[in-house]
Write a protein that holds these residues in place. Structure first.
Motif, short mmCIF file in Angstrom:
data_model
loop_
_atom_site.label_atom_id
_atom_site.label_comp_id
_atom_site.label_asym_id
_atom_site.label_seq_id
_atom_site.Cartn_x
_atom_site.Cartn_y
_atom_site.Cartn_z
N ARG A 4 -42.92 -0.40 9.82
CA ARG A 4 -41.64 0.28 9.82
C ARG A 4 -40.91 -0.02 11.12
NH1 ARG A 4 -42.65 6.39 7.81
NH2 ARG A 4 -44.21 6.40 9.47
N THR A 5 -39.66 -0.39 11.01
CA THR A 5 -38.89 -0.76 12.20
C THR A 5 -37.58 0.02 12.23
OG1 THR A 5 -37.58 -2.55 11.21
CG2 THR A 5 -39.82 -3.10 11.94
N TYR A 6 -36.95 -0.01 13.40
CA TYR A 6 -35.64 0.62 13.56
C TYR A 6 -34.51 -0.38 13.34
CZ TYR A 6 -37.95 4.71 15.53
OH TYR A 6 -38.74 5.82 15.71
N GLN A 8 -33.48 -2.61 15.37
CA GLN A 8 -32.70 -2.83 16.58
C GLN A 8 -33.48 -3.70 17.54
OE1 GLN A 8 -31.12 0.70 18.39
NE2 GLN A 8 -30.66 1.69 16.43
N TYR A 9 -32.78 -4.64 18.15
CA TYR A 9 -33.41 -5.53 19.14
C TYR A 9 -33.32 -4.84 20.49
CZ TYR A 9 -34.70 -9.85 21.51
OH TYR A 9 -35.35 -10.80 22.27
N CYS A 10 -34.28 -3.95 20.74
CA CYS A 10 -34.23 -3.06 21.91
C CYS A 10 -35.66 -2.75 22.34
CB CYS A 10 -33.48 -1.78 21.53
SG CYS A 10 -33.71 -0.39 22.65
N GLY A 11 -35.91 -2.78 23.65
CA GLY A 11 -37.25 -2.50 24.13
C GLY A 11 -37.73 -1.11 23.79
N LEU A 12 -36.84 -0.12 23.87
CA LEU A 12 -37.23 1.25 23.54
C LEU A 12 -37.55 1.38 22.05
CD1 LEU A 12 -37.65 4.12 24.50
CD2 LEU A 12 -35.20 4.54 24.19
N ALA A 13 -36.75 0.73 21.22
CA ALA A 13 -37.03 0.75 19.78
C ALA A 13 -38.39 0.12 19.49
CB ALA A 13 -35.93 0.03 19.02
N ARG A 14 -38.68 -0.99 20.16
CA ARG A 14 -39.98 -1.65 19.93
C ARG A 14 -41.12 -0.75 20.41
NH1 ARG A 14 -38.80 -4.40 17.41
NH2 ARG A 14 -38.30 -6.50 18.14
N ALA A 15 -40.93 -0.09 21.54
CA ALA A 15 -41.97 0.82 22.03
C ALA A 15 -42.25 1.93 21.03
CB ALA A 15 -41.54 1.41 23.38
N GLU A 17 -41.77 1.78 17.85
CA GLU A 17 -42.46 1.19 16.70
C GLU A 17 -43.96 1.05 16.97
OE1 GLU A 17 -38.47 -1.35 15.48
OE2 GLU A 17 -40.26 -2.41 16.18
N PHE A 18 -44.32 0.88 18.24
CA PHE A 18 -45.73 0.74 18.61
C PHE A 18 -46.44 2.08 18.74
CE2 PHE A 18 -45.87 -3.72 20.80
CZ PHE A 18 -45.47 -4.30 19.60
N VAL A 19 -45.77 3.07 19.34
CA VAL A 19 -46.47 4.33 19.65
C VAL A 19 -45.76 5.57 19.14
CG1 VAL A 19 -47.53 3.32 21.70
CG2 VAL A 19 -45.37 4.55 21.94
N GLY A 20 -44.74 5.39 18.32
CA GLY A 20 -43.96 6.54 17.88
C GLY A 20 -44.49 7.24 16.64
N GLU A 21 -45.48 6.66 15.97
CA GLU A 21 -46.03 7.31 14.78
C GLU A 21 -46.85 8.53 15.19
OE1 GLU A 21 -45.40 6.71 11.72
OE2 GLU A 21 -44.51 4.70 11.73
N ARG A 22 -46.97 9.48 14.27
CA ARG A 22 -47.67 10.73 14.57
C ARG A 22 -49.11 10.46 15.02
NH1 ARG A 22 -49.62 15.62 11.26
NH2 ARG A 22 -49.16 17.36 12.66
#
Length: 236
Positions: A4-6, A8-15, A17-22
């Motif tokens: 699942r992605t946002y 957006q070509y953005c470092g915060l968005a990528r972060a 995607e890596f650690v934002g899941e519950r």
């Protein structure tokens, strides 16, 4: 597994995607304390086995976590952070210190784990308040037992478990937050039975100076006021 992605070509968005899941951040929190077996990580309150498996697979794929065989006398496979994953430590400590400012009394069912307590000590440590010598603390907060050693202003060790020969043993419960937030003075906490101390009792004052939670901004008023304000807006 679909990623699942946002979009957006953005470092915060990528972060995220890596650690934002519950549960992902809390798994990393525990691995910052040390390598853990799958069963150790399951001790996270209420984490379903399938969710833990999914998060670990995702973090392995993203290069944050790796598996290795534990050396003897231990046995089995443990999970540990990679160098890339370990770089999250200062970010998580800052985030934890920020979130601790909004803590109040624990809600029903909320628990304190040893790993969360270790990270809390790291996040709230104030080196300038440390004495110019080596001091050691054992902290017992309900069933969670951890320890730390402060060596001339450096937090040299924070780990799970008791510490034989600690300069002081501090036994408390949720009142620990009130102490380190400055809401109750150490002497009052002792008098009220909120804290029990064995060893050098003068080190309780030093502990409270070294591990500190900042107050919320006066305009914030705390989570309860924020919720009440939101209810008023919706009602209007």
């Amino acid at each position: 597994m679909a990623r699942r992605t946002y979009g957006q070509y953005c470092g915060l968005a990528r972060a995220l995607e890596f650690v934002g899941e519950r549960w992902a951040i809390l798994i990393i929190r525990d691995l910052l304390v040390g390598p853990r077996r799958f069963t150790d990580l399951q001790r996270l309150s209420r984490i379903p086995t399938n969710v833990l498996s999914a998060r670990l697979r995702e973090m392995e794929t993203n290069g944050l976590v790796q598996r290795r065989v534990a050396p003897r006398p231990a046995s089995g496979v443990v999970y540990e952070l990679t160098d890339y994953g370990t770089e999250l430590e200062p970010i998580l400590l800052s985030l934890g210190a920020w979130g601790a400012r909004a803590l109040r009394e624990p809600a029903e069912g909320e628990v304190i784990t040893p790993d969360s307590l270790v990270i809390a000590l790291r996040a709230t440590f104030r080196p300038r308040a440390a004495p110019p010598r080596l001091v050691s603390f054992e902290l017992r907060c309900g069933p969670a037992v951890v320890h730390c050693v402060v060596d001339h202003g450096d937090l040299a060790v924070t780990d799970v478990g008791p510490l034989p020969g600690a300069d002081v043993v501090i036994e408390t419960g949720p009142a620990l937050r009130r102490l380190v937030a400055g809401e109750v003075a150490p002497e009052q906490a002792l008098a009220d039975g909120l804290v029990r101390v064995r060893g050098d009792t003068s080190l309780l004052d030093r502990f409270v100076e070294m591990f500190r939670i900042d107050p919320l901004p006066a305009s914030q008023g705390g989570p309860e006021q924020a919720r009440a304000g939101a209810s008023t807006v919706h009602a209007g």
